[in-house]
Design a protein around this motif. Structure first.
Motif, mmCIF file in Angstrom:
data_model
loop_
_atom_site.group_PDB
_atom_site.id
_atom_site.type_symbol
_atom_site.label_atom_id
_atom_site.label_comp_id
_atom_site.label_asym_id
_atom_site.label_seq_id
_atom_site.Cartn_x
_atom_site.Cartn_y
_atom_site.Cartn_z
ATOM 1 N N UNK A 12 42.555 59.167 50.937
ATOM 2 C CA UNK A 12 41.704 58.113 51.497
ATOM 3 C C UNK A 12 40.248 58.565 51.528
ATOM 4 N N UNK A 13 39.320 57.745 51.031
ATOM 5 C CA UNK A 13 37.900 58.003 51.304
ATOM 6 C C UNK A 13 37.602 57.717 52.778
ATOM 7 N N UNK A 63 45.093 62.927 52.936
ATOM 8 C CA UNK A 63 44.050 63.769 52.346
ATOM 9 C C UNK A 63 42.757 62.962 52.339
ATOM 10 N N UNK A 64 41.707 63.468 53.003
ATOM 11 C CA UNK A 64 40.419 62.781 53.018
ATOM 12 C C UNK A 64 39.569 63.281 51.852
ATOM 13 N N UNK A 65 39.170 62.350 51.002
ATOM 14 C CA UNK A 65 38.379 62.708 49.818
ATOM 15 C C UNK A 65 37.544 61.503 49.416
ATOM 16 N N UNK A 66 36.548 61.709 48.555
ATOM 17 C CA UNK A 66 35.771 60.578 48.044
ATOM 18 C C UNK A 66 36.670 59.703 47.172
ATOM 19 N N UNK A 67 36.156 58.519 46.828
ATOM 20 C CA UNK A 67 36.960 57.608 46.016
ATOM 21 C C UNK A 67 37.364 58.202 44.681
ATOM 22 N N UNK A 68 36.387 58.785 43.974
ATOM 23 C CA UNK A 68 36.681 59.388 42.669
ATOM 24 C C UNK A 68 37.663 60.541 42.814
ATOM 25 N N UNK A 69 37.449 61.370 43.831
ATOM 26 C CA UNK A 69 38.345 62.509 44.045
ATOM 27 C C UNK A 69 39.748 62.043 44.422
ATOM 28 N N UNK A 70 39.837 60.960 45.175
ATOM 29 C CA UNK A 70 41.155 60.423 45.548
ATOM 30 C C UNK A 70 41.926 59.969 44.315
ATOM 31 N N UNK A 127 48.670 64.105 40.059
ATOM 32 C CA UNK A 127 49.912 64.163 40.840
ATOM 33 C C UNK A 127 49.826 65.147 42.005
ATOM 34 N N UNK A 128 48.617 65.277 42.553
ATOM 35 C CA UNK A 128 48.426 66.055 43.762
ATOM 36 C C UNK A 128 48.433 65.147 44.992
ATOM 37 N N UNK A 129 48.448 63.845 44.768
ATOM 38 C CA UNK A 129 48.654 62.836 45.803
ATOM 39 C C UNK A 129 49.537 61.752 45.197
ATOM 40 N N UNK A 130 50.288 61.066 46.046
ATOM 41 C CA UNK A 130 51.204 60.021 45.564
ATOM 42 C C UNK A 130 50.536 58.652 45.522
ATOM 43 N N UNK A 131 49.662 58.401 46.484
ATOM 44 C CA UNK A 131 49.028 57.089 46.643
ATOM 45 C C UNK A 131 47.579 57.307 47.065
ATOM 46 N N UNK A 132 46.691 56.423 46.612
ATOM 47 C CA UNK A 132 45.305 56.429 47.087
ATOM 48 C C UNK A 132 44.891 54.995 47.376
ATOM 49 N N UNK A 133 44.053 54.821 48.389
ATOM 50 C CA UNK A 133 43.443 53.517 48.661
ATOM 51 C C UNK A 133 41.943 53.698 48.485
ATOM 52 N N UNK A 134 41.382 53.007 47.489
ATOM 53 C CA UNK A 134 39.998 53.244 47.084
ATOM 54 C C UNK A 134 39.294 51.911 46.858
ATOM 55 N N UNK A 135 38.018 51.844 47.293
ATOM 56 C CA UNK A 135 37.170 50.691 46.991
ATOM 57 C C UNK A 135 36.577 50.844 45.593
ATOM 58 N N UNK A 136 36.623 49.756 44.813
ATOM 59 C CA UNK A 136 35.943 49.700 43.513
ATOM 60 C C UNK A 136 36.315 50.849 42.581
#
Length: 293
Positions: free
Chosen positions: A96-97, A124-131, A138-147
Motif C-alpha cells: 500500500x502507498x 507493506x508500505x511503499x510508493x505506488x511504483x514500488x508496490x 512476487x514479493x507481495x500478493x496484492x497491491x492497491x495503487x492510484x493511477x
C-alpha cells in the motif's frame, strides 16, 4: 480407463442396477448403458451379465470393480489433499502507498482482521511504483495503487475514482468551499509528496500543459510532513482525498476535474488463493465507503 469411466463402473457395480446408478450419477440411463458397452469394448472384458431384468458382475467384472474402488479411494484422498493445500493460510502480503494506507490501514487492521482472524495479513508500505514492483516480482500478493500504469505482468481490478484535493487548515479562506479550480490550488504555496509519487508527477504535467509553475516550498516522502506544515499554516498540500482524516484539523477540498483511479493489482497468470479473493472482495466493498474529507 478414465476417472469418469471408473466412476460410472463403480456405481453400476455397487448397485448392480443401471437405473439406480444413473440416478446417483445424474445422467440418463441410455448414456450409462452405452458407457458400459464402450468400457467392455475398450478393455476386451465381459464385465456385466444380464440376469432377468437385472445385471450382475462377472468374475472379471468383480476383479475390476475391486481395483476401481481402490483407485477411486486414492483419487478422493488425492483430491482431499489438494483441497487442504488450497485451504492452508499463509501470510497474505499487501502493498500500500501511504495515501491509500491512511484510510485502508484502519479498515484492514480493524474490520478485516476481526472478520477474518484466520488470515495473516502482512502490510507493506511503499510508493505506488514500488508496490507494483513488489507484486510483479512476487514479493507481495496484492497491491492497491492510484493511477498505476498498465503492465503486462499485472492484472488490475478497478475501484471507484478518488479526487485530487487541496489540503488546508480548517480556518483557511478556501476551507468552506466544496470544490476549487486547479488554478486556485496552484496559486497556493505548496508542500507535495516527492516525485516518486504518481500524484506529484501528474500535477507537474497538468501545470506544464496549463502554462503554470507550481510554487512548491518543499517535497517530502512523508504525509506527516505535509500534515505538519499545513497545520502550521506554512503551506497547503495537494494529495488524494483519502489522505486527510476527518478528525484532523485539516480539510480536503476536491480540485475540479482532477481524480485518481485506484485499482487492486495482482500478478497475471498466478492462481489466486481463497485468502486473496477474500481480501479483494473486502477492498472492493470497503473502498467506496472510505472517507474523503
Amino acid at each position: 480407463m478414465t476417472i469418469q469411466q471408473m466412476t460410472y463402473f463403480e456405481a453400476v457395480g455397487r448397485y448392480q442396477n443401471i437405473t439406480r446408478a444413473a440416478d446417483e450419477l445424474h445422467i440418463a440411463q441410455p448414456t450409462l448403458s452405452l458407457a458400459m458397452q464402450t468400457l467392455e469394448q475398450e478393455t476386451g472384458l465381459n464385465l456385466l451379465r444380464h440376469v432377468g431384468r437385472g445385471i450382475v458382475l462377472t468374475a472379471d467384472g468383480q476383479a475390476l470393480y475391486a481395483e476401481v474402488a481402490r483407485m477411486l479411494k486414492e483419487v478422493a484422498r488425492f483430491d482431499s489433499h489438494v483441497a487442504e493445500l488450497a485451504r492452508r493460510h499463509q501470510d497474505l502480503r499487501l502493498a500500500l502507498p501511504m495515501q491509500v494506507g491512511t484510510v485502508l490501514m484502519p479498515l484492514l487492521l480493524g474490520q478485516f482482521r476481526k472478520a477474518h482472524p484466520e488470515i495473516r495479513l502482512d502490510i507493506i508500505e511503499a510508493s505506488g511504483t514500488a508496490s507494483l514492483d513488489l507484486v510483479e516480482h512476487e514479493e507481495a500478493d496484492v497491491a492497491v495503487v492510484h493511477d498505476g500504469l498498465p503492465r503486462l505482468a499485472l492484472t488490475a481490478r478497478h475501484l471507484p475514482p478518488w479526487p485530487f484535493c487541496l489540503c488546508v487548515r480548517r480556518d483557511h479562506p478556501l476551507a468552506a468551499r466544496t470544490q476549487v479550480s486547479f488554478d486556485e490550488a496552484a496559486a497556493q504555496p505548496l508542500v507535495l509528496l516527492d516525485d516518486s509519487y504518481t500524484i506529484t508527477r501528474r500535477l507537474h504535467d497538468i501545470a506544464a500543459k496549463a502554462g503554470r509553475t507550481l510554487d512548491v516550498l518543499h517535497y517530502t516522502p512523508h504525509l506527516s510532513t505535509i500534515w505538519n506544515l499545513v497545520t502550521r499554516g506554512i503551506a497547503c498540500g495537494i494529495i488524494t482525498g483519502s489522505a486527510v482524516l476527518p478528525e484532523s484539523a485539516l480539510t480536503a477540498i476536491p480540485i475540479d476535474g482532477l481524480v485518481q483511479h485506484p485499482a487492486v493489482f495482482t500478478k497475471t497468470g498466478r492462481q489466486m488463493t481463497q485468502d486473496q479473493r477474500t481480501l479483494i472482495a473486502f477492498l472492493k466493498e470497503a473502498f467506496p465507503a472510505a472517507p474523503t474529507a
